[in-house]
Design a protein around this motif. Structure first.
Motif, PDB file in Angstrom:
ATOM      1  N   ARG A  41      -7.279 -16.141 -21.256  1.00 33.73           N
ATOM      2  CA  ARG A  41      -6.225 -16.521 -20.303  1.00 33.73           C
ATOM      3  C   ARG A  41      -6.764 -16.542 -18.881  1.00 33.73           C
ATOM      4  NH1 ARG A  41      -2.813 -13.479 -23.798  1.00 33.73           N
ATOM      5  NH2 ARG A  41      -3.099 -11.626 -22.518  1.00 33.73           N
ATOM      6  N   TRP A 103       0.706  -5.077  -9.445  1.00 31.18           N
ATOM      7  CA  TRP A 103       1.630  -6.093  -9.922  1.00 31.18           C
ATOM      8  C   TRP A 103       3.041  -5.575  -9.737  1.00 31.18           C
ATOM      9  CZ3 TRP A 103      -0.351  -8.361 -15.167  1.00 31.18           C
ATOM     10  CH2 TRP A 103      -1.685  -8.719 -15.037  1.00 31.18           C
ATOM     11  N   ASP A 107       3.685  -8.442 -16.467  1.00 31.31           N
ATOM     12  CA  ASP A 107       3.967  -9.545 -17.375  1.00 31.31           C
ATOM     13  C   ASP A 107       2.984 -10.681 -17.108  1.00 31.31           C
ATOM     14  OD1 ASP A 107       4.916 -10.616 -15.024  1.00 31.31           O
ATOM     15  OD2 ASP A 107       6.952 -10.942 -15.716  1.00 31.31           O
ATOM     16  N   GLU A 108       3.010 -11.664 -17.960  1.00 29.73           N
ATOM     17  CA  GLU A 108       2.038 -12.748 -17.891  1.00 29.73           C
ATOM     18  C   GLU A 108       2.191 -13.584 -16.622  1.00 29.73           C
ATOM     19  OE1 GLU A 108       0.706 -16.502 -20.666  1.00 29.73           O
ATOM     20  OE2 GLU A 108       1.595 -14.735 -21.615  1.00 29.73           O
ATOM     21  N   TRP A 109       3.408 -13.801 -16.163  1.00 30.24           N
ATOM     22  CA  TRP A 109       3.630 -14.634 -14.981  1.00 30.24           C
ATOM     23  C   TRP A 109       3.034 -13.981 -13.734  1.00 30.24           C
ATOM     24  CZ3 TRP A 109       6.203 -14.418 -10.292  1.00 30.24           C
ATOM     25  CH2 TRP A 109       6.351 -15.637  -9.634  1.00 30.24           C
ATOM     26  N   HIS A 110       3.277 -12.686 -13.535  1.00 34.16           N
ATOM     27  CA  HIS A 110       2.723 -12.004 -12.364  1.00 34.16           C
ATOM     28  C   HIS A 110       1.195 -11.936 -12.433  1.00 34.16           C
ATOM     29  CE1 HIS A 110       6.886 -10.762 -11.749  1.00 34.16           C
ATOM     30  NE2 HIS A 110       6.531 -10.624 -10.488  1.00 34.16           N
ATOM     31  N   ARG A 112      -0.702 -14.156 -13.806  1.00 35.34           N
ATOM     32  CA  ARG A 112      -1.169 -15.500 -13.450  1.00 35.34           C
ATOM     33  C   ARG A 112      -1.127 -15.718 -11.946  1.00 35.34           C
ATOM     34  NH1 ARG A 112      -1.982 -20.195 -16.112  1.00 35.34           N
ATOM     35  NH2 ARG A 112      -1.931 -22.049 -14.816  1.00 35.34           N
ATOM     36  N   MET A 113      -0.081 -15.236 -11.296  1.00 40.90           N
ATOM     37  CA  MET A 113       0.041 -15.410  -9.850  1.00 40.90           C
ATOM     38  C   MET A 113      -1.080 -14.684  -9.097  1.00 40.90           C
ATOM     39  SD  MET A 113       2.993 -17.307  -9.256  1.00 40.90           S
ATOM     40  CE  MET A 113       1.579 -18.245  -9.164  1.00 40.90           C
ATOM     41  N   ARG A 138       1.732 -24.319  -4.163  1.00 44.21           N
ATOM     42  CA  ARG A 138       1.529 -23.225  -5.129  1.00 44.21           C
ATOM     43  C   ARG A 138       1.853 -21.870  -4.526  1.00 44.21           C
ATOM     44  NH1 ARG A 138      -2.470 -23.665  -9.978  1.00 44.21           N
ATOM     45  NH2 ARG A 138      -2.124 -25.812 -10.462  1.00 44.21           N
TER      46      ARG A 138
END
Length: 140
Positions: A41, A103, A107-110, A112-113, A138
């Motif tokens: 990822r 973070w 979670d995956e979204w944070h 990624r950010m 972005r």
């Protein structure tokens, strides 16, 4: 007619094999599994963000975005990335980005950010610009 006929209809051949899978030719493979590991990822996030930046800024077209695990020359603070202008490359360090940054939520979204932001900040440092100048859409 005789009474010996079987009352159940003959089974027609289904499109699935006997194990519930469709038949495959020798040239095609089954679909690959989804990316499951953190490393995969992370690689995908760095690659997609760097491609976006390369497409948006001419000066980044020849820059290589590489991934390292841990920086070897860290003195006091663990760097998240290193910029090498002469070599036209930027190295992002996966372990400090994944484990040391705070973070809001795990979670995956944070996650990624945080990685996208690091790529944008590293590219901005490479170019000598502010991060919001590189990717204003972005950063919202």
């Amino acid at each position: 007619m005789t009474g010996d006929a079987d009352p159940t209809p003959a089974r027609s051949r289904s499109r699935h094999g006997r194990h519930g899978r469709a038949g495959r030719s020798q040239l095609t493979r089954p679909p690959l599994p989804q990316l499951e590991s953190r490393i995969d990822r992370f690689d995908v996030i760095v690659a997609t963000t760097s491609e976006y930046l390369r497409g948006a800024h001419e000066a980044l077209r020849d820059v290589r975005f590489e991934i390292g695990t841990i920086p070897f020359d860290a003195q006091r603070e663990m760097p998240r990335w290193s910029v090498f202008r002469e070599e036209k490359r930027v190295v992002l360090f996966r372990v400090p980005l994944e484990r040391l940054d705070k973070w809001h939520r795990d979670d995956e979204w944070h996650g990624r950010m945080i990685v996208e932001s690091a790529v944008i900040y590293a590219a901005a440092e490479y170019l000598g610009k502010e991060p919001w100048e590189l990717a204003p859409d972005r950063r919202r």
